[in-house]
Design a protein around this motif. Structure first.
Motif, PDB file in Angstrom:
ATOM      1  N   ILE A 252       0.900  -1.364   0.011  1.00 47.87           N
ATOM      2  CA  ILE A 252      -0.179   0.031  -0.462  1.00 47.87           C
ATOM      3  C   ILE A 252       1.050   1.319  -0.138  1.00 47.87           C
ATOM      4  O   ILE A 252       1.669   1.766   1.010  1.00 47.87           O
ATOM      5  N   LEU A 266      -6.170   6.365  -1.681  1.00 51.34           N
ATOM      6  CA  LEU A 266      -5.012   6.900  -0.847  1.00 51.34           C
ATOM      7  C   LEU A 266      -5.473   8.390  -1.342  1.00 51.34           C
ATOM      8  O   LEU A 266      -5.635   9.118   0.339  1.00 51.34           O
ATOM      9  N   PHE A 284      -0.494   2.203   6.796  1.00 56.68           N
ATOM     10  CA  PHE A 284      -1.210   0.854   5.856  1.00 56.68           C
ATOM     11  C   PHE A 284      -0.210  -0.400   5.677  1.00 56.68           C
ATOM     12  O   PHE A 284      -0.225  -1.099   5.064  1.00 56.68           O
ATOM     13  N   TYR A 289      -5.180  -5.108   1.501  1.00 61.38           N
ATOM     14  CA  TYR A 289      -6.285  -4.015   0.312  1.00 61.38           C
ATOM     15  C   TYR A 289      -7.683  -4.065   0.905  1.00 61.38           C
ATOM     16  O   TYR A 289      -8.306  -3.310   0.714  1.00 61.38           O
ATOM     17  N   LEU A 292      -7.514  -1.454   3.686  1.00 60.93           N
ATOM     18  CA  LEU A 292      -7.316  -0.386   3.387  1.00 60.93           C
ATOM     19  C   LEU A 292      -8.917   0.328   2.537  1.00 60.93           C
ATOM     20  O   LEU A 292      -9.795   0.876   3.187  1.00 60.93           O
TER      21      LEU A 292
END
Ligand code: TRP
Length: 353
Positions: A252, A266, A284, A289, A292
């Motif tokens: 990430i 992001l 992160f 994923y 996130l």
């Protein structure tokens, strides 16, 4: 003596009306979709909300521009109100700013006619947005209205004598035309229009399509899942973000070249939460994923949810909404009619008795 007596109150009046010390600002938006998307919100609307404090702002919903391409009348009505509702819900304050509908102020169409008559045919033919749009429509179905679209836009602007016109990069050429027309009119007929300055909104917030993260988020997206709409419900937002395109490498970090999908997520997070990209990357590091996406969805839902709910409230009382727009139009007409009267006089029209 009589003159002096008259002059003093007039001077006083004009000083009073300028006491706010704020310059005018104008911008416009098309009522051509049933919902704004996250890119509109973070790219433009957030700026408009913050600029209304420093400027005397006029925000116009351009329904006359909308009909330069075919519109369903019922949809146009709904979208005009929905656009207004979303702008108010997102923070445009109809008391501070004049939020109004273009067709409620006849001076827009009236000034556009005069400006049509000082615009060269070749000059209008060079507008790249017209060339793109008419190519898409096919030159037989492209309307003359589409051709003179930028001249109507110049009228929108020049009526309000604005110093600043916040627009996206794609409107730069229309602003240049507006300035050329203002200068031409002023030179031919005497100083009438303030020279407007394009205030091109910087791409602080880069928002890309969730399904196609190298293209900007746009209402003409191929796949509706690529857009987060301000009017989407929470579960739809969650689903769209969870199914955003990423990549097979699992780290990430911001890398627009190799990881546009992750970078976009992001960036969306950062531009709403205010947390820096560096801090997000640190936080992160090592996460998957899914984690996130879950957090990005929460951040987006927290920001968009209240706007959507407020906009729906406004839509449930169209009379109240129409009243707000009526008072915006009244404020706008005061300024617009003044400019138009000057223009009509300068070009040699006699006054109607
Ligand atoms: N053409 C602008 C757009 O598509 C909308 C618009 C119409 C506008 N009139 C305006 C923008 C006046 C700024 C000022 O985004």
């Amino acid at each position: 003596m009589t003159l002096a007596l008259l002059t003093i109150p007039l001077l006083l009046l004009s000083t009073l009306s300028n006491m706010t010390g704020k310059a005018n600002l104008l911008s416009g938006m098309q009522p051509s979709a049933s919902s704004l998307h996250l890119g509109n919100y973070l790219g433009a609307l957030v700026n408009w909300v913050s600029m209304q404090r420093d400027f005397n702002a006029f925000y116009v919903i351009v329904d006359l521009h909308a009909i330069t391409v075919p519109q369903d009348p019922q949809e146009l009505r709904t979208n005009t109100r929905r656009t207004a509702a979303q702008y108010i819900a997102a923070g445009i304050n109809p008391q501070d700013s004049a939020l109004f509908v273009q067709s409620h102020v006849p001076a827009h169409a009236e000034l556009a006619w005069v400006l049509n008559c000082i615009t060269g045919f070749g000059e209008a033919s060079r507008m790249t947005q017209f060339k793109d749009k008419s190519q898409k429509a096919g030159s037989d179905s492209a309307s003359v209205g589409l051709f003179t679209y930028p001249i109507l836009q110049a009228a929108d602007i020049l009526l309000y004598q604005p110093k600043a016109v916040p627009v996206g990069e794609d409107q730069r050429q229309h602003l240049e035309l507006t300035r050329d027309l203002a200068e031409r009119f002023n030179t031919r007929f005497g100083q009438t229009f303030t020279m407007p300055e394009a205030h091109v909104l910087k791409e602080t917030a880069k928002i890309y399509d969730l399904q196609n993260p190298t293209a900007k988020m746009s209402k003409s997206a191929q796949d509706p899942k690529g857009l987060v709409n301000l009017m989407d419900d929470d579960s739809t937002i969650m689903k769209k973000i969870k199914s955003a395109v990423t990549d097979t490498d699992s780290s990430i970090r911001v890398d627009w070249e190799n990881k546009p999908g992750v970078s976009n997520l992001l960036s969306i997070h950062s531009s709403i939460s205010g947390e820096s990209l560096v801090s997000l990357e640190e936080r992160f590091a090592g996460a998957g994923y899914g984690v996130l996406k879950g957090e990005v969805a929460d951040v987006v839902i927290n920001a968009v949810g209240p706007i959507r709910d407020r906009a729906n409230d406004l839509m449930s009382d169209p009379t109240e909404l129409d009243n707000l727009l009526a008072s915006g139009a009244e404020k706008a007409r005061k300024v617009a009619e003044d400019t138009l009267a000057k223009v009509y006089d300068r070009v040699g029209f006699i006054k109607a008795n």
